[in-house]
Design a protein around this motif. Structure first.
Motif, PDB file in Angstrom:
ATOM      1  N   ILE A 172      -2.125   8.982  -6.947  1.00 29.25           N
ATOM      2  CA  ILE A 172      -3.265   8.510  -7.528  1.00 29.25           C
ATOM      3  C   ILE A 172      -3.514   9.391  -8.604  1.00 29.25           C
ATOM      4  CG2 ILE A 172      -5.715   7.674  -7.341  1.00 29.25           C
ATOM      5  CD1 ILE A 172      -5.439   7.852  -4.311  1.00 29.25           C
ATOM      6  N   ALA A 173      -3.795   8.576  -9.768  1.00 30.05           N
ATOM      7  CA  ALA A 173      -3.989   9.347 -11.016  1.00 30.05           C
ATOM      8  C   ALA A 173      -5.102   8.964 -11.941  1.00 30.05           C
ATOM      9  CB  ALA A 173      -2.623   9.459 -11.931  1.00 30.05           C
ATOM     10  N   LEU A 174      -5.942   9.717 -12.502  1.00 23.69           N
ATOM     11  CA  LEU A 174      -6.838   9.176 -13.353  1.00 23.69           C
ATOM     12  C   LEU A 174      -6.628   9.874 -14.667  1.00 23.69           C
ATOM     13  CD1 LEU A 174      -9.762   8.642 -13.218  1.00 23.69           C
ATOM     14  CD2 LEU A 174     -10.663  11.043 -13.101  1.00 23.69           C
ATOM     15  N   ILE A 175      -6.479   8.546 -15.503  1.00 23.17           N
ATOM     16  CA  ILE A 175      -6.383   8.453 -17.195  1.00 23.17           C
ATOM     17  C   ILE A 175      -7.387   8.457 -17.815  1.00 23.17           C
ATOM     18  CG2 ILE A 175      -4.920   7.443 -18.989  1.00 23.17           C
ATOM     19  CD1 ILE A 175      -3.176   5.979 -16.553  1.00 23.17           C
ATOM     20  N   ALA A 176      -7.817   9.563 -18.503  1.00 24.01           N
ATOM     21  CA  ALA A 176      -8.816   9.779 -19.370  1.00 24.01           C
ATOM     22  C   ALA A 176      -9.332   8.659 -20.069  1.00 24.01           C
ATOM     23  CB  ALA A 176      -8.793  11.077 -19.986  1.00 24.01           C
ATOM     24  N   GLY A 177     -10.527   7.848 -19.913  1.00 27.17           N
ATOM     25  CA  GLY A 177     -11.010   7.026 -20.716  1.00 27.17           C
ATOM     26  C   GLY A 177     -10.610   5.617 -20.378  1.00 27.17           C
ATOM     27  N   HIS A 178      -9.558   5.432 -19.460  1.00 26.21           N
ATOM     28  CA  HIS A 178      -9.018   4.185 -19.190  1.00 26.21           C
ATOM     29  C   HIS A 178      -9.156   3.640 -17.709  1.00 26.21           C
ATOM     30  CE1 HIS A 178      -6.885   5.634 -22.828  1.00 26.21           C
ATOM     31  NE2 HIS A 178      -6.882   4.240 -23.187  1.00 26.21           N
ATOM     32  N   GLY A 179      -8.833   4.569 -16.812  1.00 24.36           N
ATOM     33  CA  GLY A 179      -8.859   4.044 -15.417  1.00 24.36           C
ATOM     34  C   GLY A 179      -8.024   4.820 -14.491  1.00 24.36           C
ATOM     35  N   VAL A 180      -7.865   4.222 -13.331  1.00 22.48           N
ATOM     36  CA  VAL A 180      -7.138   4.786 -12.004  1.00 22.48           C
ATOM     37  C   VAL A 180      -5.767   3.950 -12.177  1.00 22.48           C
ATOM     38  CG1 VAL A 180      -7.075   5.501  -9.645  1.00 22.48           C
ATOM     39  CG2 VAL A 180      -9.079   5.982 -10.997  1.00 22.48           C
ATOM     40  N   LEU A 181      -4.761   5.034 -11.800  1.00 19.76           N
ATOM     41  CA  LEU A 181      -3.244   4.533 -11.410  1.00 19.76           C
ATOM     42  C   LEU A 181      -3.008   4.926 -10.115  1.00 19.76           C
ATOM     43  CD1 LEU A 181      -0.320   3.282 -12.221  1.00 19.76           C
ATOM     44  CD2 LEU A 181      -0.104   5.590 -13.058  1.00 19.76           C
ATOM     45  N   ALA A 182      -2.552   4.030  -9.581  1.00 16.59           N
ATOM     46  CA  ALA A 182      -1.804   4.320  -7.851  1.00 16.59           C
ATOM     47  C   ALA A 182      -0.391   3.668  -7.784  1.00 16.59           C
ATOM     48  CB  ALA A 182      -2.654   3.763  -6.826  1.00 16.59           C
ATOM     49  N   PHE A 183       0.423   4.393  -7.407  1.00 16.10           N
ATOM     50  CA  PHE A 183       1.950   3.951  -7.070  1.00 16.10           C
ATOM     51  C   PHE A 183       2.215   4.630  -5.792  1.00 16.10           C
ATOM     52  CE2 PHE A 183       2.195   6.934 -10.298  1.00 16.10           C
ATOM     53  CZ  PHE A 183       3.301   7.651 -10.191  1.00 16.10           C
ATOM     54  N   ARG A 184       3.238   3.775  -5.319  1.00 13.89           N
ATOM     55  CA  ARG A 184       4.076   4.229  -3.947  1.00 13.89           C
ATOM     56  C   ARG A 184       5.450   4.323  -4.162  1.00 13.89           C
ATOM     57  NH1 ARG A 184       2.693   1.042   1.521  1.00 13.89           N
ATOM     58  NH2 ARG A 184       3.424   2.653   3.125  1.00 13.89           N
ATOM     59  N   ASP A 185       6.118   5.221  -3.430  1.00 13.36           N
ATOM     60  CA  ASP A 185       7.843   5.030  -3.700  1.00 13.36           C
ATOM     61  C   ASP A 185       8.513   3.913  -3.054  1.00 13.36           C
ATOM     62  OD1 ASP A 185       8.982   5.531  -0.762  1.00 13.36           O
ATOM     63  OD2 ASP A 185       7.449   7.173  -0.633  1.00 13.36           O
ATOM     64  N   PRO A 186       9.561   3.852  -3.724  1.00 19.65           N
ATOM     65  CA  PRO A 186      10.196   2.347  -3.376  1.00 19.65           C
ATOM     66  C   PRO A 186      10.437   2.186  -1.797  1.00 19.65           C
ATOM     67  CG  PRO A 186      11.195   3.339  -5.293  1.00 19.65           C
ATOM     68  CD  PRO A 186      10.050   4.443  -4.558  1.00 19.65           C
ATOM     69  N   TYR A 187      10.207   2.947  -0.984  1.00 22.15           N
ATOM     70  CA  TYR A 187      10.438   2.884   0.497  1.00 22.15           C
ATOM     71  C   TYR A 187       9.025   3.046   0.911  1.00 22.15           C
ATOM     72  CZ  TYR A 187      15.484   3.886  -0.727  1.00 22.15           C
ATOM     73  OH  TYR A 187      16.740   3.654  -1.183  1.00 22.15           O
ATOM     74  N   GLY A 188       8.030   3.307   0.346  1.00 24.66           N
ATOM     75  CA  GLY A 188       6.810   3.278   1.129  1.00 24.66           C
ATOM     76  C   GLY A 188       6.635   4.249   2.130  1.00 24.66           C
ATOM     77  N   ILE A 189       7.293   5.428   2.187  1.00 24.48           N
ATOM     78  CA  ILE A 189       7.465   6.351   3.191  1.00 24.48           C
ATOM     79  C   ILE A 189       6.041   6.941   3.340  1.00 24.48           C
ATOM     80  CG2 ILE A 189       8.605   8.710   3.639  1.00 24.48           C
ATOM     81  CD1 ILE A 189      10.754   8.231   1.799  1.00 24.48           C
ATOM     82  N   ARG A 190       5.125   7.348   2.330  1.00 25.73           N
ATOM     83  CA  ARG A 190       3.976   7.772   2.639  1.00 25.73           C
ATOM     84  C   ARG A 190       2.876   6.701   2.521  1.00 25.73           C
ATOM     85  NH1 ARG A 190       5.123  10.527   6.061  1.00 25.73           N
ATOM     86  NH2 ARG A 190       6.311  12.007   5.750  1.00 25.73           N
ATOM     87  N   PRO A 191       1.942   6.653   3.142  1.00 19.16           N
ATOM     88  CA  PRO A 191       0.846   5.548   3.109  1.00 19.16           C
ATOM     89  C   PRO A 191       0.111   5.443   1.979  1.00 19.16           C
ATOM     90  CG  PRO A 191       0.167   6.964   4.602  1.00 19.16           C
ATOM     91  CD  PRO A 191       1.499   7.402   4.098  1.00 19.16           C
ATOM     92  N   LEU A 192      -0.445   4.120   1.631  1.00 19.51           N
ATOM     93  CA  LEU A 192      -1.568   4.398   0.607  1.00 19.51           C
ATOM     94  C   LEU A 192      -2.087   3.004   0.670  1.00 19.51           C
ATOM     95  CD1 LEU A 192      -2.913   5.881  -1.834  1.00 19.51           C
ATOM     96  CD2 LEU A 192      -1.458   4.780  -3.363  1.00 19.51           C
ATOM     97  N   CYS A 193      -3.431   2.569   0.538  1.00 16.75           N
ATOM     98  CA  CYS A 193      -4.238   1.377   0.668  1.00 16.75           C
ATOM     99  C   CYS A 193      -5.225   1.158  -0.136  1.00 16.75           C
ATOM    100  CB  CYS A 193      -4.593   1.010   2.116  1.00 16.75           C
ATOM    101  SG  CYS A 193      -5.815   2.376   2.655  1.00 16.75           S
ATOM    102  N   ILE A 194      -5.626  -0.105  -0.241  1.00 16.12           N
ATOM    103  CA  ILE A 194      -6.981  -0.204  -1.122  1.00 16.12           C
ATOM    104  C   ILE A 194      -8.070  -1.196  -0.627  1.00 16.12           C
ATOM    105  CG2 ILE A 194      -5.645  -2.384  -2.351  1.00 16.12           C
ATOM    106  CD1 ILE A 194      -6.876  -1.461  -5.136  1.00 16.12           C
ATOM    107  N   GLY A 195      -9.290  -0.886  -0.954  1.00 16.08           N
ATOM    108  CA  GLY A 195     -10.157  -1.613  -0.441  1.00 16.08           C
ATOM    109  C   GLY A 195     -11.604  -1.659  -1.489  1.00 16.08           C
ATOM    110  N   ARG A 196     -12.652  -2.580  -0.897  1.00 17.84           N
ATOM    111  CA  ARG A 196     -13.873  -2.721  -1.862  1.00 17.84           C
ATOM    112  C   ARG A 196     -14.761  -2.702  -1.142  1.00 17.84           C
ATOM    113  NH1 ARG A 196     -13.273  -5.130  -7.124  1.00 17.84           N
ATOM    114  NH2 ARG A 196     -11.152  -5.780  -6.889  1.00 17.84           N
ATOM    115  N   SER A 197     -16.252  -2.138  -1.709  1.00 17.03           N
ATOM    116  CA  SER A 197     -17.248  -2.388  -1.035  1.00 17.03           C
ATOM    117  C   SER A 197     -17.861  -3.433  -1.642  1.00 17.03           C
ATOM    118  CB  SER A 197     -17.918  -1.016  -1.198  1.00 17.03           C
ATOM    119  OG  SER A 197     -18.484  -0.835  -2.706  1.00 17.03           O
TER     120      SER A 197
END
Length: 501
Positions: A172-197
């Motif tokens: 997860i990366a925060l780019i100043a003045g633009h927003g948040v970037l998230a990405f996962r390796d091509p095998y999905g070895i480590r987990p990452l998910c998204i949700g909304r309130s």
């Protein structure tokens, strides 16, 4: 293995990130950090220690802004005792980027040399996460070349990152003045998910429990190789950025690492552990007749679902025989063997009445270094058990892990190069029952048939990235977390591998 979180909202996010990190504390206890953005300025606080100790009121007040990210650290590369290697990491160009990373790069040393000689970027720590940040920053610079940043530029940069780096990474990366970037390796070895309130806040996190525990509705897992960009208004763009990708998550997440109340890549961690108990029961019957077992006792806490399911299927009483001191950290993920040995001796106590005069089947989630198992078996004998059998819900850990779990050297693994009988003799139990590798994969894989396979490299020696050799492992070991703090504790109750949540 670390825990990461990122948030974009219309209200301040410092408390929300803090709460999410508390829910991910089991994924790392060495250090914690939060970075937020207000306007185009970043604010950051990070230090060694648990979340509740790192962040005081004054620190939280100094973290303004409606977007940010955080991490709890479990070190597998670099120096475990260096405050400088706590995350997030920051680089000022292009744009200004702050990054958190869960995983382990297997070509970090080659990348570091390339960054210095070709890209003219300076790496100031031994952390592979700082290497990853600079690779991303370099590719972002190439993708924009002074242009106004657009989502397609971000995705082009991630495509190039995938081509350069190897290993496991959820980012997860925060780019100043633009927003948040998230990405996962091509095998999905480590987990990452998204949700909304309900108020539109978007959260990214390592485990679904961090979403649910902070009032967010889980939407989906980030796919292997996928990148997601969320602008400051909460608009989400996504794109598959890997030329080749397949879902092969780390199976040890389900065995031990993740919280049981999480759902990862469509699989309930709790149900996975129940399934492991079911298949383990069949292995127990083939080794020890159930009528020779008086009671089933879990080794707290990850093994409890497996132990309960096993006991039910075999018609045996399930009892809690060990009490854990909850104010001692999760010792399997503590940095340095000396620290492990000092803490675990204070961690478990026996309820003697559950052992005295009984034949006891102890159930653990896995056996890694073996020293803990040996000590716990001895504790059961000291409490009066007639016989002590030990069953592991996971197969023998025979091979190093290079994707972010602290079991990198073969010499540390009790099962490496040994038969089950030789391991039994070392541990000192009357019978040792291991899970079968194929049975483990089937038991967990049955919960999501869409998964192509698992990275089970610590059990079967097959590394899903396909580029790991003996020389690669030796090179990675050179960068593993730095030495111990303090003197080594050699007493009988120094348990270097107690595994629980």
């Amino acid at each position: 293995m670390c825990g990461i979180v990122g948030v974009i909202s219309t209200t301040p996010v410092n408390q929300l990130i803090y709460d999410a990190l508390l829910l991910l504390q089991h994924r790392g206890q060495d250090a914690a950090g939060i970075a937020t953005q207000q306007g185009r300025k970043f604010f950051m606080h990070k230090a060694k220690g648990m979340v509740k100790d790192v962040f005081r009121t004054r620190n939280m007040r100094a973290l303004p802004g409606n977007c940010g990210l955080g991490q709890v650290r479990y070190p597998t590369a670099g120096n475990a005792f260096s405050e400088e290697e706590a995350q997030p990491f920051y680089v000022n160009a292009p744009f200004g980027i702050v990054l958190v990373h869960n995983g382990n790069l297997t070509n970090a040393q080659a990348l570091k040399a390339d960054l210095f000689s070709t890209d003219h970027r300076h790496i100031n720590t031994e952390s592979d996460s700082e290497v990853l940040l600079n690779v991303l920053a370099d590719e972002m610079d190439k993708a924009t070349r002074g242009k106004v940043l657009q989502p397609q530029d971000v995705f082009a940069a991630v495509q190039a990152v995938h081509k350069r780096i190897r290993g496991s990474y959820a980012v997860i990366a925060l780019i100043a003045g633009h927003g948040v970037l998230a990405f996962r390796d091509p095998y999905g070895i480590r987990p990452l998910c998204i949700g909304r309130s309900a108020d539109g806040t978007v959260m990214l996190a390592s485990e679904s429990v961090a979403l649910e525990g902070t009032g967010h509705v889980f939407e989906r897992d980030i796919q292997p190789g996928e990148a997601v960009f969320i602008d400051l208004q909460g608009n989400i763009s996504s794109q598959q950025c890997a030329q080749a990708h397949q879902l092969s998550p780390c199976i040890f997440e389900y065995v031990y690492l993740a919280r049981p109340d999480s759902v990862m890549d469509g699989i309930s961690v709790y149900q996975a552990r129940l399934n492991l108990g079911q298949t383990l029961a069949k292995r127990v019957v083939s080794t020890v007749p159930p009528n020779e077992i008086d009671v089933v006792v879990p080794i707290p806490e990850s093994s409890r679902p497996s132990a309960m399911q096993l006991a039910q299927l075999l018609g045996l009483p399930y009892r809690e025989g060990f009490v854990k001191n909850r104010y001692v950290g999760r010792t399997f993920i503590m940095p340095g063997q000396g620290v492990r040995k000092k803490s675990v001796r204070q961690k478990l106590n026996v309820i003697g009445s559950e052992f005295k005069g009984r034949n006891v089947l102890l159930v653990d989630d896995s056996i890694v270094r073996g020293t803990t198992s040996r000590e716990i078996v001895q504790m059961a004998r000291d409490a009066g058990a007639r016989k002590v059998y030990l069953a592991s819900a996971a197969p023998p850990v025979r091979y190093p892990n290079v994707y972010g779990i602290d079991m990198p050297t073969s010499s540390e693994l009790v099962a490496h190069g040994r038969s089950v009988e030789e391991v039994r003799q070392i541990i000192g139990c009357d019978a040792l029952i291991y899970q079968d590798v194929d049975a483990m994969k089937k038991a967990i894989g049955a919960l999501n048939t869409g998964i192509a396979g698992f990275d089970a490299s610590c059990f079967d020696g097959v590394y899903v990235t396909g580029d790991i050799t003996v020389n690669e492992i030796a090179q990675i070991n050179e960068g593993r977390n730095g030495g111990d703090e303090g003197d080594e504790d050699t007493s009988r109750l120094s348990l270097p591998n107690a595994q629980d949540n």
